[in-house]
Design a protein around this motif. Sequence first.
Motif, PDB file in Angstrom:
ATOM      1  N   GLY A   1      -1.067  -4.002   6.857  1.00  0.00           N
ATOM      2  CA  GLY A   1       0.364  -3.892   7.094  1.00  0.00           C
ATOM      3  C   GLY A   1       0.579  -3.588   8.659  1.00  0.00           C
ATOM      4  N   PHE A   2       2.077  -3.627   8.964  1.00  0.00           N
ATOM      5  CA  PHE A   2       2.343  -3.496  10.313  1.00  0.00           C
ATOM      6  C   PHE A   2       2.843  -1.814  10.575  1.00  0.00           C
ATOM      7  CE2 PHE A   2       5.149  -3.340  14.077  1.00  0.00           C
ATOM      8  CZ  PHE A   2       4.491  -4.083  14.818  1.00  0.00           C
ATOM      9  N   SER A   3       2.029  -1.255  11.269  1.00  0.00           N
ATOM     10  CA  SER A   3       2.184   0.144  11.349  1.00  0.00           C
ATOM     11  C   SER A   3       3.062   0.387  12.642  1.00  0.00           C
ATOM     12  CB  SER A   3       0.721   0.743  11.722  1.00  0.00           C
ATOM     13  OG  SER A   3       0.165   0.855  10.496  1.00  0.00           O
TER      14      SER A   3
ATOM     15  N   GLY B   1       0.722  -1.260   0.072  1.00  0.00           N
ATOM     16  CA  GLY B   1      -0.006  -0.048  -0.091  1.00  0.00           C
ATOM     17  C   GLY B   1       0.648   1.224   0.002  1.00  0.00           C
ATOM     18  N   LYS B   2       0.116   2.402   0.456  1.00  0.00           N
ATOM     19  CA  LYS B   2       0.758   3.622   0.472  1.00  0.00           C
ATOM     20  C   LYS B   2       1.012   4.414   1.801  1.00  0.00           C
ATOM     21  CE  LYS B   2      -1.372   4.392  -3.991  1.00  0.00           C
ATOM     22  NZ  LYS B   2      -2.474   5.289  -4.801  1.00  0.00           N
ATOM     23  N   ASP B   3       0.589   3.589   2.760  1.00  0.00           N
ATOM     24  CA  ASP B   3       0.751   4.446   3.994  1.00  0.00           C
ATOM     25  C   ASP B   3       2.117   4.197   4.703  1.00  0.00           C
ATOM     26  OD1 ASP B   3       0.471   4.952   6.782  1.00  0.00           O
ATOM     27  OD2 ASP B   3      -1.106   3.831   7.292  1.00  0.00           O
TER      28      ASP B   3
ATOM     29  N   GLU C   1      -5.340  -2.568   9.113  1.00  0.00           N
ATOM     30  CA  GLU C   1      -5.578  -2.461   7.399  1.00  0.00           C
ATOM     31  C   GLU C   1      -5.388  -0.986   7.457  1.00  0.00           C
ATOM     32  OE1 GLU C   1      -9.511  -4.325   6.940  1.00  0.00           O
ATOM     33  OE2 GLU C   1      -8.386  -6.139   6.547  1.00  0.00           O
ATOM     34  N   ASP C   2      -5.134  -0.588   6.197  1.00  0.00           N
ATOM     35  CA  ASP C   2      -5.015   0.623   5.696  1.00  0.00           C
ATOM     36  C   ASP C   2      -6.425   1.152   5.267  1.00  0.00           C
ATOM     37  OD1 ASP C   2      -5.340  -0.279   3.190  1.00  0.00           O
ATOM     38  OD2 ASP C   2      -3.130   0.516   2.644  1.00  0.00           O
ATOM     39  N   ASP C   3      -6.680   2.585   4.591  1.00  0.00           N
ATOM     40  CA  ASP C   3      -7.693   2.929   3.966  1.00  0.00           C
ATOM     41  C   ASP C   3      -8.307   2.200   3.004  1.00  0.00           C
ATOM     42  OD1 ASP C   3      -7.775   4.765   6.098  1.00  0.00           O
ATOM     43  OD2 ASP C   3      -6.703   6.352   4.702  1.00  0.00           O
TER      44      ASP C   3
END
Length: 461
Positions: A301-303, A236-238, A294-296
Motif C-alpha cells: 500500500g501507499f503510506s 490491510g489494516k495500516d 508492504e505492511d506487517d
Amino acid sequence: METSHQDHLFSMLHHYCSLLSLILSTAMHILIFFSNYHPVYHLIPTFITLLFHRFIFSTPQIRIIDFSCLKPDKHLRVPIASLLEHFNLVKRFDKESIAFMTKVITSSGIGEETYLPPALRLIPVSPTHEDTIQESHMLFFPTLDELFAKTKVLPHEIDLLVVNCSGFCPSPSLSSIVVNRYNMRSDVKSYNISGMGCSAGVLGIDIANRFLMRRRERAYALVVSTEIVSVGWYNGKDQRKLLLNCLFRMGCAAVLLTNQRQTGILQPKYRLTHLLRTQNAYDDSAYNSASREEDDEGITGFSIQRHIGKAVADLVTSHLRLLGPMILPWEEKFKYVMYRLLHKKYVPHFAKAMKHLCIPSSSQTLIKTARKGLGLHENALEAALATLHRYGNQSSSSMLYQMAYLEAKEKIKKGDRVLQLGIGSGLKCNSLVLECVRDFENDLKANPWGDCLHQYPACMH
C-alpha cells in the motif's frame, strides 16, 4: 535518428552564426573607434546584433492550444453511503479500519458524485492486470477523442507524447497504448512518467517545453495526466495506507501544446511564462513521508506519514523563495527585502503575481492551509475545493479540472495569470505560470462541469 541529426545541425548552425555575429560586431566597433566616428555610432552594430538574434534565433514561446478533462460515465458514480457499505461487504477490514475510513471520508470535503473504476466495485476487491489496462482505456480514449475534436489537430500530427501515471507502469507502456490506439507516426517521441505523484503534470509540461523550444518549425506536444486508482487499493489494516481508499478517484486530463502563435484556424488559449522544479529528496524526512511499501502482513500500500504536513510546508516555502523573485511585482520584492533586513517576517502577497491558483485537490485541510500560507483571500481556492468535492483526489490531473472550473465560471480573462503548484512524493514541488492570451467562449458541453456548474460553490457548504 534523423531528428537528432537535424537538432545537432541546428545547434551547430546556431553556434557558428552567433560566433560570426560576434566577430562582425567586434570588427565594426573597432572600425568605428579607429575611424574617430562619434561614440553614438557604436550603437549601430549593437542594434544590428540584437535584431539578428531577436528575429533569427529568438526562442519560441510555448503555448497551450487547449485541454480536455474526462467526465466518467454515470454508472461509475459512488455515493459516500455506497462506498461505506462496500467497505463492510468486502470483509477485508476490521471495525477500527472501517471507523477510520468513515471518519476520513465524511470529513474530507468529498461529495456524492465521485467515480471509481469497475474493478473496485466488485466483491472481493482484487483487481488484475487486465482490469488496470481496461481502466487506462476508459481514462485515455474519451479524453483524447474530445481533445482532438476540440483542437482539430490529428493524432498523426503529434510530435511528442508524455503520459504520466504515478502508480501503474505496465509493459508495453501507457504511452505505447496511446500511440497504438491512435496510429501515431513512427518518429513520435514518447515518454512514460511514473512515481511523481501530483507534481507530474507540471513535469510533463516541462518535457514538452524543452522539446518545443528546440523546434523552429511548427510542432505539437501532447501531455496526458492520470492515475490508475485500482493499483492503489489497499486491503490491510495500516491506517497510513487506508487514506488512498478514502480520497483517490478516477480522473484524466490531456493538454495540447505548440510552439506557434497560430495553428490553423485555432489560436492557443495560454502562454507558458515561467516554470520551476525543486525537490527535497535529499532529506530523509521528506523522502520517507510518502512511499509505497508492504505492511506487517505483506500487503502492499501507499503510506502517508504523519509528518508529511511539515515536510510539505518546508518544501513549498523553499520553492516559493525561488519562485517569488521570478513572478512577484517589484513592490512585493522590495517589501520582502526590507522586512528581512529588519529581521521581521513578511509573507509576500502572491495574489498580486497571479489571478488564479491551482493546487492538488488532496484534502480539504491541505487546500485551506495552503490558502492561509500564501496569504490568499477566502475564495481564492474555490476551484480546488470544488474539484475535491465533485471529483475527489485525481492526483496530477486535478489542477486541469480546476482550470476547467475557472473557465466554466468565466473567471479567466485575457491577460490573467494562472499559477499551477504541484506537490509529489519524493518530495518534489513543481510550478508553472500560464498567461491567458485571448478571450474565449466556454463550451460547457465539452467541459466536465457543464451539467453541475450551477450547484457550485453553494453545494460544498
